[in-house]
Design a protein around this motif. Structure first.
Motif, mmCIF file in Angstrom:
data_model
loop_
_atom_site.group_PDB
_atom_site.id
_atom_site.type_symbol
_atom_site.label_atom_id
_atom_site.label_comp_id
_atom_site.label_asym_id
_atom_site.label_seq_id
_atom_site.Cartn_x
_atom_site.Cartn_y
_atom_site.Cartn_z
ATOM 1 N N THR A 99 0.828 -1.202 0.000
ATOM 2 C CA THR A 99 0.000 0.000 0.000
ATOM 3 C C THR A 99 0.864 1.254 0.000
ATOM 4 O O THR A 99 1.669 1.449 0.912
ATOM 5 C CB THR A 99 -0.923 0.030 1.239
ATOM 6 O OG1 THR A 99 -1.653 -1.204 1.311
ATOM 7 C CG2 THR A 99 -1.914 1.185 1.155
ATOM 8 N N ALA A 100 0.685 2.114 -1.008
ATOM 9 C CA ALA A 100 1.475 3.335 -1.107
ATOM 10 C C ALA A 100 1.143 4.279 0.046
ATOM 11 O O ALA A 100 -0.020 4.391 0.470
ATOM 12 C CB ALA A 100 1.206 4.033 -2.442
ATOM 13 N N GLY A 101 2.154 4.955 0.562
ATOM 14 C CA GLY A 101 1.950 5.939 1.612
ATOM 15 C C GLY A 101 1.905 5.377 3.014
ATOM 16 O O GLY A 101 1.729 6.119 3.972
ATOM 17 N N VAL A 102 2.069 4.064 3.153
ATOM 18 C CA VAL A 102 2.019 3.409 4.464
ATOM 19 C C VAL A 102 3.436 2.976 4.857
ATOM 20 O O VAL A 102 4.182 2.441 4.036
ATOM 21 C CB VAL A 102 1.081 2.182 4.447
ATOM 22 C CG1 VAL A 102 1.151 1.426 5.774
ATOM 23 C CG2 VAL A 102 -0.343 2.620 4.154
ATOM 24 N N VAL A 103 3.791 3.219 6.123
ATOM 25 C CA VAL A 103 5.067 2.744 6.658
ATOM 26 C C VAL A 103 4.760 1.734 7.751
ATOM 27 O O VAL A 103 4.089 2.058 8.738
ATOM 28 C CB VAL A 103 5.908 3.903 7.238
ATOM 29 C CG1 VAL A 103 7.206 3.364 7.828
ATOM 30 C CG2 VAL A 103 6.202 4.936 6.162
ATOM 31 N N ASN A 104 5.212 0.508 7.571
ATOM 32 C CA ASN A 104 4.967 -0.535 8.566
ATOM 33 C C ASN A 104 5.956 -0.411 9.718
ATOM 34 O O ASN A 104 7.166 -0.467 9.508
ATOM 35 C CB ASN A 104 5.093 -1.929 7.933
ATOM 36 C CG ASN A 104 3.932 -2.242 7.015
ATOM 37 O OD1 ASN A 104 2.808 -1.826 7.263
ATOM 38 N ND2 ASN A 104 4.199 -2.956 5.937
ATOM 39 N N LEU A 105 5.428 -0.253 10.923
ATOM 40 C CA LEU A 105 6.232 -0.226 12.141
ATOM 41 C C LEU A 105 5.914 -1.500 12.915
ATOM 42 O O LEU A 105 4.760 -1.731 13.275
ATOM 43 C CB LEU A 105 5.885 1.004 12.989
ATOM 44 C CG LEU A 105 5.922 2.356 12.285
ATOM 45 C CD1 LEU A 105 5.448 3.453 13.233
ATOM 46 C CD2 LEU A 105 7.310 2.659 11.748
ATOM 47 N N SER A 106 6.913 -2.335 13.158
ATOM 48 C CA SER A 106 6.672 -3.637 13.779
ATOM 49 C C SER A 106 7.675 -3.887 14.889
ATOM 50 O O SER A 106 8.866 -3.624 14.733
ATOM 51 C CB SER A 106 6.786 -4.761 12.738
ATOM 52 O OG SER A 106 5.873 -4.575 11.682
ATOM 53 N N ALA A 107 7.178 -4.435 16.007
ATOM 54 C CA ALA A 107 8.031 -4.772 17.147
ATOM 55 C C ALA A 107 7.686 -6.172 17.629
ATOM 56 O O ALA A 107 6.546 -6.628 17.486
ATOM 57 C CB ALA A 107 7.844 -3.759 18.275
ATOM 58 N N PRO A 108 8.656 -6.893 18.207
ATOM 59 C CA PRO A 108 8.408 -8.275 18.620
ATOM 60 C C PRO A 108 7.721 -8.382 19.972
ATOM 61 O O PRO A 108 7.925 -7.547 20.862
ATOM 62 C CB PRO A 108 9.828 -8.858 18.709
ATOM 63 C CG PRO A 108 10.666 -7.677 19.124
ATOM 64 C CD PRO A 108 10.066 -6.489 18.422
ATOM 65 N N ILE A 109 6.907 -9.422 20.110
ATOM 66 C CA ILE A 109 6.407 -9.858 21.413
ATOM 67 C C ILE A 109 7.268 -11.054 21.787
ATOM 68 O O ILE A 109 7.234 -12.084 21.116
ATOM 69 C CB ILE A 109 4.918 -10.273 21.361
ATOM 70 C CG1 ILE A 109 4.081 -9.203 20.657
ATOM 71 C CG2 ILE A 109 4.409 -10.559 22.765
ATOM 72 C CD1 ILE A 109 4.166 -7.835 21.272
ATOM 73 N N MET A 110 8.068 -10.907 22.818
ATOM 74 C CA MET A 110 9.054 -11.920 23.159
ATOM 75 C C MET A 110 8.501 -12.910 24.182
ATOM 76 O O MET A 110 7.814 -12.521 25.136
ATOM 77 C CB MET A 110 10.315 -11.265 23.720
ATOM 78 C CG MET A 110 10.918 -10.216 22.792
ATOM 79 S SD MET A 110 11.478 -10.874 21.209
ATOM 80 C CE MET A 110 12.999 -11.684 21.737
ATOM 81 N N GLY A 111 8.805 -14.193 23.976
ATOM 82 C CA GLY A 111 8.410 -15.237 24.905
ATOM 83 C C GLY A 111 9.476 -15.491 25.943
ATOM 84 O O GLY A 111 10.546 -14.865 25.935
ATOM 85 N N PRO A 112 9.230 -16.434 26.853
ATOM 86 C CA PRO A 112 10.187 -16.746 27.919
ATOM 87 C C PRO A 112 11.547 -17.205 27.406
ATOM 88 O O PRO A 112 12.549 -17.042 28.089
ATOM 89 C CB PRO A 112 9.490 -17.862 28.705
ATOM 90 C CG PRO A 112 8.040 -17.719 28.378
ATOM 91 C CD PRO A 112 7.990 -17.209 26.965
ATOM 92 N N ASP A 113 11.574 -17.777 26.188
ATOM 93 C CA ASP A 113 12.849 -18.252 25.627
ATOM 94 C C ASP A 113 13.574 -17.168 24.847
ATOM 95 O O ASP A 113 14.529 -17.442 24.124
ATOM 96 C CB ASP A 113 12.618 -19.472 24.739
ATOM 97 C CG ASP A 113 11.701 -19.168 23.557
ATOM 98 O OD1 ASP A 113 11.113 -18.056 23.519
ATOM 99 O OD2 ASP A 113 11.574 -20.029 22.666
ATOM 100 N N GLU A 114 13.098 -15.914 24.964
ATOM 101 C CA GLU A 114 13.730 -14.757 24.327
ATOM 102 C C GLU A 114 13.696 -14.834 22.806
ATOM 103 O O GLU A 114 14.602 -14.355 22.113
ATOM 104 C CB GLU A 114 15.163 -14.562 24.835
ATOM 105 C CG GLU A 114 15.232 -14.292 26.339
ATOM 106 C CD GLU A 114 16.649 -14.005 26.818
ATOM 107 O OE1 GLU A 114 17.600 -14.172 26.029
ATOM 108 O OE2 GLU A 114 16.785 -13.596 27.986
ATOM 109 N N THR A 115 12.654 -15.445 22.260
ATOM 110 C CA THR A 115 12.399 -15.404 20.826
ATOM 111 C C THR A 115 11.006 -14.840 20.603
ATOM 112 O O THR A 115 10.150 -14.880 21.489
ATOM 113 C CB THR A 115 12.505 -16.800 20.185
ATOM 114 O OG1 THR A 115 11.527 -17.671 20.785
ATOM 115 C CG2 THR A 115 13.890 -17.387 20.366
#
Length: 262
Positions: free
Chosen positions: A199-215
């Motif tokens: 989609t033009a004009g959109v910037v995806n900002l993404s961050a991780p949800i980390m589990g107990p095993d740090e992944t």
């Protein structure tokens, strides 16, 4: 209860298959059939048919012809389990708060059988926003959510995820060397920021949800659009900070046995 009582309903074939899965789960790089037999104190011929069935059912894959390693099928099945459903449930108020503060929509995404799958989404509070339906399958290789899910996994898990992605028949994405370099940058930075390929004009900002095993067990993504009719709306830098704050809160939930009344 004595051992005879415990063994009354033994299922040797099932036990053998579970033993193999549990052994491979703790090994990076896989094992040969002979190595599996040696570690389990059995004859290699005892495991041939079992390994063959595990490969055909997609739980195990063969690496370089003679080494066996777990696929991510069990991981995908785990996404259907209660903890992930609880995560989506507990995420709702935090995602709503994020939408109110950022004036942007957001969505929660997990990896499942070669695709990034939206399991929860929150509409933007105003007139304008980019929304994706819950249950949608989005690309693993050319979306912010997909990049984050790959970036915060081990190298072996990344390879398996990309292999499963390729098996879905999807095309596109960056060249492998460029992608791996980008994933390392995302991991170091702590989040992804990229123009939407869809989609033009959109910037995806993404961050991780980390589990107990740090992944990463999930990705929280804002499809950011510039709002020009509301001067009070956070800019992209402020929105990233709001996103990271919420992802850290959700990571705490993912690592704890949180009760609904807590």
């Amino acid at each position: 209860m004595d051992n005879d009582e415990n063994d009354r309903y033994r299922a040797p074939a099932l036990d053998k298959g579970l033993d193999i899965l549990e052994l491979l789960a703790g090994i990076d790089g896989g094992l040969t059939q002979a190595e599996i037999a040696k570690r389990m104190g059995k004859n290699a011929n005892e495991f041939y048919r079992m390994l063959d069935r595990l490969v055909k059912r997609g739980y195990v894959t063969r690496l370089d012809g003679d080494r066996y390693s777990l696929t991510l099928k069990l991981f995908g099945l785990a996404q259907l389990h209660a903890p992930v459903r609880r995560l989506a449930s507990y995420a709702t108020p935090l995602m709503r708060e994020l939408a109110d503060q950022s004036k942007q929509a957001n969505q929660l995404v997990v990896f499942d059988r070669g695709a990034a799958v939206v399991i929860a989404q929150q509409e933007a509070p105003g007139y304008w926003g980019i929304s994706i339906r819950v249950g949608s399958h989005i690309s693993l290789l050319n979306t912010g959510s997909g990049h984050v899910l790959l970036a915060f996994r081990s190298a072996e898990q990344r390879a398996m995820m990309m292999r499963e992605y390729e098996e879905t028949g999807e095309a596109g994405g960056e060249q492998k060397a460029d992608l791996l370099e980008r994933l390392d940058q995302i991991r170091e930075r702590g989040y992804e920021m990229m123009p939407s390929v869809q989609t033009a004009g959109v910037v995806n900002l993404s961050a991780p949800i980390m589990g107990p095993d740090e992944t990463a067990i999930a990705a929280l993504t804002i499809p950011y659009i510039t709002i020009i009719n509301n001067p009070a709306a956070p800019n992209i830098s402020q929105t990233i900070q709001l996103l990271l704050k919420t992802s850290q809160q959700l990571s705490k939930l993912a690592g704890l046995d949180v009760r609904p009344d807590a």
